[in-house]
Design a protein around this motif. Structure first.
Motif, PDB file in Angstrom:
ATOM      1  N   TYR A  21       0.827  -1.213   0.000  1.00  0.00           N
ATOM      2  CA  TYR A  21       0.000   0.000   0.000  1.00  0.00           C
ATOM      3  C   TYR A  21       0.857   1.257   0.000  1.00  0.00           C
ATOM      4  N   VAL A  22       1.851   1.276   0.899  1.00  0.00           N
ATOM      5  CA  VAL A  22       2.691   2.474   1.029  1.00  0.00           C
ATOM      6  C   VAL A  22       3.447   2.737  -0.267  1.00  0.00           C
ATOM      7  N   TRP A  23       4.094   1.687  -0.816  1.00  0.00           N
ATOM      8  CA  TRP A  23       4.929   1.911  -2.006  1.00  0.00           C
ATOM      9  C   TRP A  23       4.093   2.190  -3.237  1.00  0.00           C
ATOM     10  N   LEU A  24       2.897   1.613  -3.302  1.00  0.00           N
ATOM     11  CA  LEU A  24       1.997   1.920  -4.424  1.00  0.00           C
ATOM     12  C   LEU A  24       1.663   3.411  -4.417  1.00  0.00           C
ATOM     13  N   CYS A  25       1.309   3.945  -3.249  1.00  0.00           N
ATOM     14  CA  CYS A  25       0.966   5.373  -3.140  1.00  0.00           C
ATOM     15  C   CYS A  25       2.142   6.257  -3.507  1.00  0.00           C
ATOM     16  N   TYR A  26       3.306   5.952  -2.909  1.00  0.00           N
ATOM     17  CA  TYR A  26       4.469   6.806  -3.179  1.00  0.00           C
ATOM     18  C   TYR A  26       4.900   6.692  -4.637  1.00  0.00           C
ATOM     19  N   GLY A  27       4.794   5.499  -5.205  1.00  0.00           N
ATOM     20  CA  GLY A  27       5.180   5.309  -6.604  1.00  0.00           C
ATOM     21  C   GLY A  27       4.291   6.105  -7.546  1.00  0.00           C
ATOM     22  N   VAL A  28       2.981   5.953  -7.392  1.00  0.00           N
ATOM     23  CA  VAL A  28       2.047   6.648  -8.288  1.00  0.00           C
ATOM     24  C   VAL A  28       2.202   8.161  -8.146  1.00  0.00           C
ATOM     25  N   THR A  29       2.371   8.641  -6.902  1.00  0.00           N
ATOM     26  CA  THR A  29       2.525  10.085  -6.693  1.00  0.00           C
ATOM     27  C   THR A  29       3.807  10.595  -7.343  1.00  0.00           C
ATOM     28  N   LEU A  30       4.899   9.844  -7.157  1.00  0.00           N
ATOM     29  CA  LEU A  30       6.169  10.256  -7.769  1.00  0.00           C
ATOM     30  C   LEU A  30       6.022  10.340  -9.282  1.00  0.00           C
ATOM     31  N   LEU A  31       5.386   9.320  -9.869  1.00  0.00           N
ATOM     32  CA  LEU A  31       5.192   9.306 -11.319  1.00  0.00           C
ATOM     33  C   LEU A  31       4.395  10.532 -11.763  1.00  0.00           C
ATOM     34  N   ALA A  32       3.303  10.826 -11.034  1.00  0.00           N
ATOM     35  CA  ALA A  32       2.452  11.957 -11.395  1.00  0.00           C
ATOM     36  C   ALA A  32       3.224  13.276 -11.273  1.00  0.00           C
ATOM     37  N   LEU A  33       4.022  13.415 -10.213  1.00  0.00           N
ATOM     38  CA  LEU A  33       4.775  14.664 -10.014  1.00  0.00           C
ATOM     39  C   LEU A  33       5.806  14.843 -11.130  1.00  0.00           C
ATOM     40  N   VAL A  34       6.536  13.759 -11.451  1.00  0.00           N
ATOM     41  CA  VAL A  34       7.560  13.855 -12.494  1.00  0.00           C
ATOM     42  C   VAL A  34       6.912  14.224 -13.825  1.00  0.00           C
ATOM     43  N   LEU A  35       5.815  13.532 -14.165  1.00  0.00           N
ATOM     44  CA  LEU A  35       5.133  13.814 -15.432  1.00  0.00           C
ATOM     45  C   LEU A  35       4.643  15.259 -15.484  1.00  0.00           C
ATOM     46  N   SER A  36       4.026  15.733 -14.389  1.00  0.00           N
ATOM     47  CA  SER A  36       3.449  17.080 -14.441  1.00  0.00           C
ATOM     48  C   SER A  36       4.541  18.138 -14.458  1.00  0.00           C
ATOM     49  N   PHE A  37       5.773  17.752 -14.128  1.00  0.00           N
ATOM     50  CA  PHE A  37       6.871  18.716 -14.242  1.00  0.00           C
ATOM     51  C   PHE A  37       7.531  18.645 -15.618  1.00  0.00           C
ATOM     52  N   VAL A  38       7.682  17.446 -16.152  1.00  0.00           N
ATOM     53  CA  VAL A  38       8.422  17.269 -17.402  1.00  0.00           C
ATOM     54  C   VAL A  38       7.582  17.682 -18.614  1.00  0.00           C
ATOM     55  N   LEU A  39       6.279  17.333 -18.601  1.00  0.00           N
ATOM     56  CA  LEU A  39       5.445  17.613 -19.770  1.00  0.00           C
ATOM     57  C   LEU A  39       5.382  19.104 -20.132  1.00  0.00           C
ATOM     58  N   PRO A  40       5.165  20.031 -19.176  1.00  0.00           N
ATOM     59  CA  PRO A  40       5.159  21.451 -19.558  1.00  0.00           C
ATOM     60  C   PRO A  40       6.497  21.932 -20.101  1.00  0.00           C
ATOM     61  N   ARG A  41       7.588  21.357 -19.618  1.00  0.00           N
ATOM     62  CA  ARG A  41       8.908  21.742 -20.138  1.00  0.00           C
ATOM     63  C   ARG A  41       9.038  21.358 -21.605  1.00  0.00           C
ATOM     64  N   MET A  42       8.585  20.114 -21.932  1.00  0.00           N
ATOM     65  CA  MET A  42       8.650  19.669 -23.324  1.00  0.00           C
ATOM     66  C   MET A  42       7.752  20.527 -24.196  1.00  0.00           C
ATOM     67  N   ARG A  43       6.578  20.858 -23.638  1.00  0.00           N
ATOM     68  CA  ARG A  43       5.614  21.679 -24.378  1.00  0.00           C
ATOM     69  C   ARG A  43       6.209  23.062 -24.686  1.00  0.00           C
ATOM     70  N   GLN A  44       6.958  23.616 -23.724  1.00  0.00           N
ATOM     71  CA  GLN A  44       7.556  24.932 -23.961  1.00  0.00           C
ATOM     72  C   GLN A  44       8.572  24.870 -25.103  1.00  0.00           C
ATOM     73  N   ARG A  45       9.415  23.826 -25.081  1.00  0.00           N
ATOM     74  CA  ARG A  45      10.394  23.664 -26.163  1.00  0.00           C
ATOM     75  C   ARG A  45       9.679  23.586 -27.500  1.00  0.00           C
ATOM     76  N   GLN A  46       8.598  22.767 -27.516  1.00  0.00           N
ATOM     77  CA  GLN A  46       7.862  22.556 -28.769  1.00  0.00           C
ATOM     78  C   GLN A  46       7.259  23.875 -29.264  1.00  0.00           C
ATOM     79  N   LEU A  47       6.651  24.646 -28.344  1.00  0.00           N
ATOM     80  CA  LEU A  47       6.032  25.926 -28.731  1.00  0.00           C
ATOM     81  C   LEU A  47       7.072  26.869 -29.327  1.00  0.00           C
TER      82      LEU A  47
END
Lengths: 83, 248
Positions: free
Chosen positions: A42-68
């Motif tokens: 339970y603990v690692w599932l929560c921390y894993g999914v949250t980490l994934l979501a945080l990394v994605l929500s940080f990386v995606l806007p950066r890629m989008r800025q480069r693309q724009l």
């Protein structure tokens, strides 16, 4: 219990920080840490999914800025060539 | 004051200021979340009732805070957008909605996974859980409405109205654990009182909450800057900026 002033609140907080720095680790071994007392899944599932979501929500806007910027630079070059 | 207000409304001004704040916010977020995670996972003592599953709290509570804070911020932006027609506010709303939906999803997900070992079930139709699910659908509604209306001005107005109607859900989330006595435990934090938990448990939580707020601000700034770049691409300052960046 409630706080009577901001100073009192800050003094309390600082006292707590200093106190908790002396806390020992809660686990005796890495295996114990991973098992989390039987709740590891339970603990690692929560921390894993949250980490994934945080990394994605940080990386995606950066890629989008480069693309724009790239797209708009291309558009500007096309406009200049067309003139 | 008025000058300041108009400058804040200027997309170029916001683009520059947000760009300057970004590294500070991003690094503080990384530092605080790293400290909070290690502190919460390794050093905080296990709960005498819930054992180690209570460590999920260190991500459940910050994400739940942010899910609601993000909505309140969007509501403030919606009022400004409706009253003063400030374009920047519309862009902030467009940038914030998917982020708010992500945090609401995380709060619900971590809550469900925490509920399994604690309550013995992933989901119950508890008042707070239901209200949070409604919040998630509100975010989805806002995103869908933005995409459904082509005209930017009409889209911004409709979205702002929807956000303001949905704001009634926020006090319901907050007080649901007091009005209806159900499974979800009462708030872990109150501003005016010392928490019921020992400090070794709630200090890491405080660090995590601060870190998540910094993270939210950083990503929101990045996303709003992207919206500005896209929406203002015909203006002189964006053209100059693009030329400067691409010539590097």
């Amino acid at each position: 219990m409630s706080f009577n002033s901001v100073v009192e609140f800050i003094a309390y907080m600082l006292g707590q920080v200093i106190e908790s720095m002396r806390a020992p680790m809660s686990f005796n071994s890495v295996a114990e840490f991973i098992a989390m007392g039987g709740h590891g899944l339970y603990v690692w599932l929560c921390y894993g999914v949250t980490l994934l979501a945080l990394v994605l929500s940080f990386v995606l806007p950066r890629m989008r800025q480069r693309q724009l910027l790239r797209e708009q630079a291309q558009r500007l070059r096309r406009e200049e060539a067309g003139l | 004051m008025k000058v300041w207000f108009y400058r804040l409304g200027s997309p170029k001004w916001f683009y520059d200021i947000a760009g300057r704040c970004l590294p500070w916010l991003a690094w503080s977020a990384l530092l605080l979340i790293a400290i909070g995670t290690v502190w919460g996972l390794v050093f905080a003592p296990a709960d005498y009732q819930q054992g180690n599953s209570f460590r999920i709290m260190y991500i459940h509570v910050p994400t739940a805070f942010l899910a609601q804070s993000c909505y309140l911020m969007m509501a403030v932006a919606a009022v400004i957008s409706l009253v003063w027609k400030m374009k920047l506010c519309d862009l902030v709303i467009v940038a914030a909605a998917p982020l708010g939906a992500a945090f609401t999803f995380l709060a619900l997900f971590t809550g469900a996974v925490w509920g399994k070992p604690t309550w013995g079930t992933w989901w119950v139709w508890d008042a707070r859980l239901t209200a949070m699910l409604i919040l998630l659908f509100l975010y989805f509604g806002v995103i869908a409405l933005q995409h459904a209306i082509q005209d930017k001005v009409a889209s911004a107005r409709a979205t702002a109205v929807l956000i303001l109607v949905g704001v009634v859900n926020i006090p319901i989330i907050k007080y649901s654990v007091e009005w209806w006595n159900t499974l979800h435990q009462p708030p872990s934090f109150k501003l005016t009182e010392k928490p019921a938990m020992p400090s070794e448990m709630w200090l890491p939580l405080l660090v995590m909450v601060l870190g998540f707020y910094c993270f939210f601000a950083a990503v929101l700034f990045m996303r709003t800057r992207n919206e500005i770049l896209d929406r203002e691409r015909r203006t002189k300052w964006v053209r100059e900026l693009v030329q400067k960046v691409s010539s590097r």
